[in-house]
Scaffold this active site. Structure first.
Site, PDB file in Angstrom:
ATOM      1  N   GLY A  81      22.507 -59.026  31.669  1.00  0.00           N
ATOM      2  CA  GLY A  81      22.643 -58.873  33.117  1.00  0.00           C
ATOM      3  C   GLY A  81      23.822 -59.670  33.675  1.00  0.00           C
ATOM      4  CB  CYS A  88      23.023 -50.809  30.620  1.00  0.00           C
ATOM      5  SG  CYS A  88      23.997 -50.493  29.131  1.00  0.00           S
TER       6      CYS A  88
HETATM    7  P1  NAD Z   1      19.282 -60.877  30.671  1.00  0.00           P
HETATM    8  O1  NAD Z   1      20.554 -61.050  31.405  1.00  0.00           O
HETATM    9  O2  NAD Z   1      18.036 -61.409  31.241  1.00  0.00           O
HETATM   10  O3  NAD Z   1      19.417 -61.557  29.217  1.00  0.00           O
HETATM   11  C1  NAD Z   1      20.508 -61.267  28.355  1.00  0.00           C
HETATM   12  C2  NAD Z   1      20.751 -62.440  27.421  1.00  0.00           C
HETATM   13  O4  NAD Z   1      21.287 -63.524  28.171  1.00  0.00           O
HETATM   14  C3  NAD Z   1      19.496 -62.977  26.762  1.00  0.00           C
HETATM   15  O5  NAD Z   1      19.785 -63.363  25.429  1.00  0.00           O
HETATM   16  C4  NAD Z   1      19.130 -64.186  27.600  1.00  0.00           C
HETATM   17  O6  NAD Z   1      18.405 -65.141  26.867  1.00  0.00           O
HETATM   18  C5  NAD Z   1      20.500 -64.696  27.997  1.00  0.00           C
HETATM   19  N1  NAD Z   1      20.491 -65.415  29.262  1.00  0.00           N
HETATM   20  C6  NAD Z   1      20.142 -64.894  30.477  1.00  0.00           C
HETATM   21  N2  NAD Z   1      20.287 -65.832  31.424  1.00  0.00           N
HETATM   22  C7  NAD Z   1      20.744 -66.948  30.805  1.00  0.00           C
HETATM   23  C8  NAD Z   1      21.086 -68.273  31.242  1.00  0.00           C
HETATM   24  N3  NAD Z   1      20.978 -68.646  32.514  1.00  0.00           N
HETATM   25  N4  NAD Z   1      21.530 -69.164  30.332  1.00  0.00           N
HETATM   26  C9  NAD Z   1      21.657 -68.824  29.028  1.00  0.00           C
HETATM   27  N5  NAD Z   1      21.326 -67.589  28.560  1.00  0.00           N
HETATM   28  C10 NAD Z   1      20.881 -66.687  29.424  1.00  0.00           C
HETATM   29  O7  NAD Z   1      19.158 -59.315  30.371  1.00  0.00           O
HETATM   30  P2  NAD Z   1      18.003 -58.490  29.664  1.00  0.00           P
HETATM   31  O8  NAD Z   1      16.860 -58.324  30.583  1.00  0.00           O
HETATM   32  O9  NAD Z   1      17.737 -59.022  28.306  1.00  0.00           O
HETATM   33  O10 NAD Z   1      18.770 -57.095  29.519  1.00  0.00           O
HETATM   34  C11 NAD Z   1      18.852 -56.174  30.567  1.00  0.00           C
HETATM   35  C12 NAD Z   1      20.152 -56.246  31.327  1.00  0.00           C
HETATM   36  O11 NAD Z   1      21.249 -56.160  30.464  1.00  0.00           O
HETATM   37  C13 NAD Z   1      20.287 -55.077  32.292  1.00  0.00           C
HETATM   38  O12 NAD Z   1      20.894 -55.513  33.477  1.00  0.00           O
HETATM   39  C14 NAD Z   1      21.176 -54.098  31.538  1.00  0.00           C
HETATM   40  O13 NAD Z   1      21.891 -53.214  32.367  1.00  0.00           O
HETATM   41  C15 NAD Z   1      22.084 -55.054  30.820  1.00  0.00           C
HETATM   42  N6  NAD Z   1      22.629 -54.477  29.590  1.00  0.00           N
HETATM   43  C16 NAD Z   1      23.943 -54.136  29.563  1.00  0.00           C
HETATM   44  C17 NAD Z   1      24.470 -53.577  28.420  1.00  0.00           C
HETATM   45  C18 NAD Z   1      25.916 -53.157  28.353  1.00  0.00           C
HETATM   46  O14 NAD Z   1      26.341 -52.749  27.288  1.00  0.00           O
HETATM   47  N7  NAD Z   1      26.687 -53.242  29.413  1.00  0.00           N
HETATM   48  C19 NAD Z   1      23.663 -53.347  27.302  1.00  0.00           C
HETATM   49  C20 NAD Z   1      22.333 -53.728  27.362  1.00  0.00           C
HETATM   50  C21 NAD Z   1      21.817 -54.314  28.506  1.00  0.00           C
END
Ligand code: NAD
Length: 482
Positions: free
Chosen positions: A223, A274
């Site tokens: 995200g 996504c």
């Molecule tokens: P998320 O952002 O909650 O987590 C993604 C990763 O980031 C995880 O490993 C999480 O542990 C880490 N993370 C999140 N916040 C953090 C912080 N403050 N500090 C350190 N690490 C942190 O996302 P999610 O729920 O796992 O996935 C869904 C999101 O990802 C949706 O918004 C989707 O659109 C997006 N996404 C994008 C793509 C792309 O290719 N553009 C692909 C898959 C998912």
């Protein structure tokens, strides 16, 4: 507080024993590319990279093939797909199978690393895609294993080693896959620790990885929060962030086909990709027919405004974000919680809304599909532009009007733009082109491939190695007229 010596001793002994147990469980978890601390994981990766630098391109391609073969073993494919759904509670097993297979089969290998050459009077210059070194990869809950497969292949084809910091909610399945890949790579003669991770994924470990001096490049798939963090890290970073893909359907579309494509794409893996269809803007003259056709394909239509509002409240947190317990759940499950009995073939929950409705503006990651009725294609395209929020991620159109298709592509400037197909056509599932699960809109790599994990380096040779003309340095002056 009064405490006697005996009680104190018992407390200390208990604490020491608990600590020992904790250490044992971490130790039991380490090995095969899984390390107790992030520092150990990165150092092992850096040591592996030094050895990997001596492996040729044939070796690299061989190791990429080992990753493909390991994942495509039916037992592994089924296990990682099943375990992901069980551990994260997100998505659908059959579609995880499709996604993992796609990542293993269609992520490009070393053939992606094309060399560019320029030869002329001044010599020969080549430009090659070269390794960055150790890559730190942050993976999402929504595609945990797919991202390990596609980032893993991309990194290794590019000559890098890779450290994964998975989402804590996908810990066990990620560790399992990393172990399996390391076993297979070791058996194939690869240096140890090409792909590593930590036993206890956490936000702290992700931060430690981002800051570690041995990590040369970062890739974040998730995200907006995590994308912003890697972009502020001071390191080269690939950011693959959130989307909210709109669909436009105009009066020239093949409506039954558009309906089927939209329901197929929107329901795929319970809408967590996504790229998946998140809202529809339909031209008024075909809107009723589109909705009727979508109902025939598994769309369940909610018409009662109070029920729709209850669905918003059921699935949405106070801050407007989706409730985690509903992300990636099936339409049947969500409707069940709402107290609505539905046929088992219901795949998507549909409703007519206005363009500012919460379900239109918010990326919900659930098979909930608002349909907005608009006057004409221009209005639909404009609404799609607003709903996409400038993510420039993914958008779809169903139309046979080239002007509408072109206008929408030009206005939204999305990384993926699909015409007349389900969204997953755009990542190579039933569509032309390679696959990726890291779509890097914010940083511009687009659909990432091994090239994205490489540094571009130039090597120039003065004068020599061009063969089209005769150099005076070698042949002297041209022959005189006879
Ligand atoms: P998320 O952002 O909650 O987590 C993604 C990763 O980031 C995880 O490993 C999480 O542990 C880490 N993370 C999140 N916040 C953090 C912080 N403050 N500090 C350190 N690490 C942190 O996302 P999610 O729920 O796992 O996935 C869904 C999101 O990802 C949706 O918004 C989707 O659109 C997006 N996404 C994008 C793509 C792309 O290719 N553009 C692909 C898959 C998912």
């Amino acid at each position: 507080m009064n405490i006697d010596v005996e009680s104190l001793q018992r407390l200390v002994e208990k604490a020491v024993s608990e600590l020992r147990e904790e250490k044992k469980s971490v130790q039991a978890a380490v090995g095969d590319g899984v390390f107790a601390t992030m520092d150990e994981a990165v150092k092992a990766s850096a040591a592996a990279q030094k050895k990997f630098a001596y492996c040729g391109m044939v070796d690299r391609e061989h190791f990429v093939q080992v990753i493909r073969d390991t994942v495509l073993d039916p037992k592994v494919l089924e296990e990682i797909s099943w375990d992901t759904v069980e551990e994260t509670g997100i998505g659908c097993y059959e579609h995880k199978l499709v996604k993992n297979r796609l990542a293993a089969e269609k992520t490009p290998g070393t053939e992606d690393l094309t060399t560019w050459a320029s030869s002329g009077d001044d010599g020969l210059t080549i430009t090659e895609y070269c390794p960055f070194g150790v890559i730190g990869a942050i993976t999402p809950t929504t595609n945990p294993t797919e991202t390990v497969i596609c980032n893993g292949i991309g990194a290794i084809a590019g000559g890098n080693t890779i450290v994964f910091s998975p989402h804590p909610r996908a810990k066990n399945v990620t560790l399992k896959l990393v172990r399996l890949l390391n076993h297979a790579l070791a058996a194939a003669g690869a240096p140890e620790n090409l792909i590593v991770t930590v036993a206890e994924p956490s936000i702290e470990n992700t931060n430690a990885m981002m800051k570690h001096p041995d990590v040369r490049m970062l890739v974040a798939t998730g995200g907006p929060g995590i994308v912003k963090m890697v972009l502020s890290s001071g390191k080269k970073a690939i950011g693959a962030g959130a989307g909210n893909p709109p669909v436009v359907v105009d009066e020239t579309a093949n409506i039954p086909k558009a309906a089927k494509d939209i329901i197929d794409g929107c329901s795929f893996d319970n809408n967590v990709p996504c790229i998946a269809e998140k809202e529809v803007f339909a031209v008024a003259s075909i809107c009723d027919r589109l909705i009727a056709c979508m109902q025939e394909c598994g769309g369940y239509l909610l018409t009662d405004p109070e029920e729709i509002q209850r669905l918003v409240e059921l699935t949405t947190k106070d801050n407007g974000a989706p409730k985690v317990e509903f992300v990636g759940k099936s339409a049947k499950y969500i409707l069940g919680k709402l107290g609505v009995e539905v046929p088992s073939d219901a795949r998507v929950i549909m409703m007519e809304t206005d363009r500012n409705h919460h379900f239109v503006t918010q990326e919900m990651l659930m098979p909930i599909l608002p349909v907005v009725r608009v006057k004409n294609a221009d209005e639909a395209i404009q609404c799609a532009f607003v709903a996409e929020h400038g993510n420039r991620h993914t958008a779809m159109i169903h139309s046979t009007n080239v002007v509408n298709m072109t206008k929408m592509a030009q206005l939204l400037e999305t990384t993926i733009f699909v015409k007349n197909g389900p969204s997953y056509t755009g990542i190579g599932a039933g569509g032309q082109g390679y696959a990726t699960f890291t779509i890097a809109g914010p940083t511009g790599e687009g659909l990432t491939s091994p090239k994205s994990f490489c540094r571009v380096r130039r090597c120039a040779m003065k004068e020599g190695f061009h063969i089209r003309t005769k150099s005076q340095a070698y042949f002297g002056n041209p022959p005189a007229d006879s």
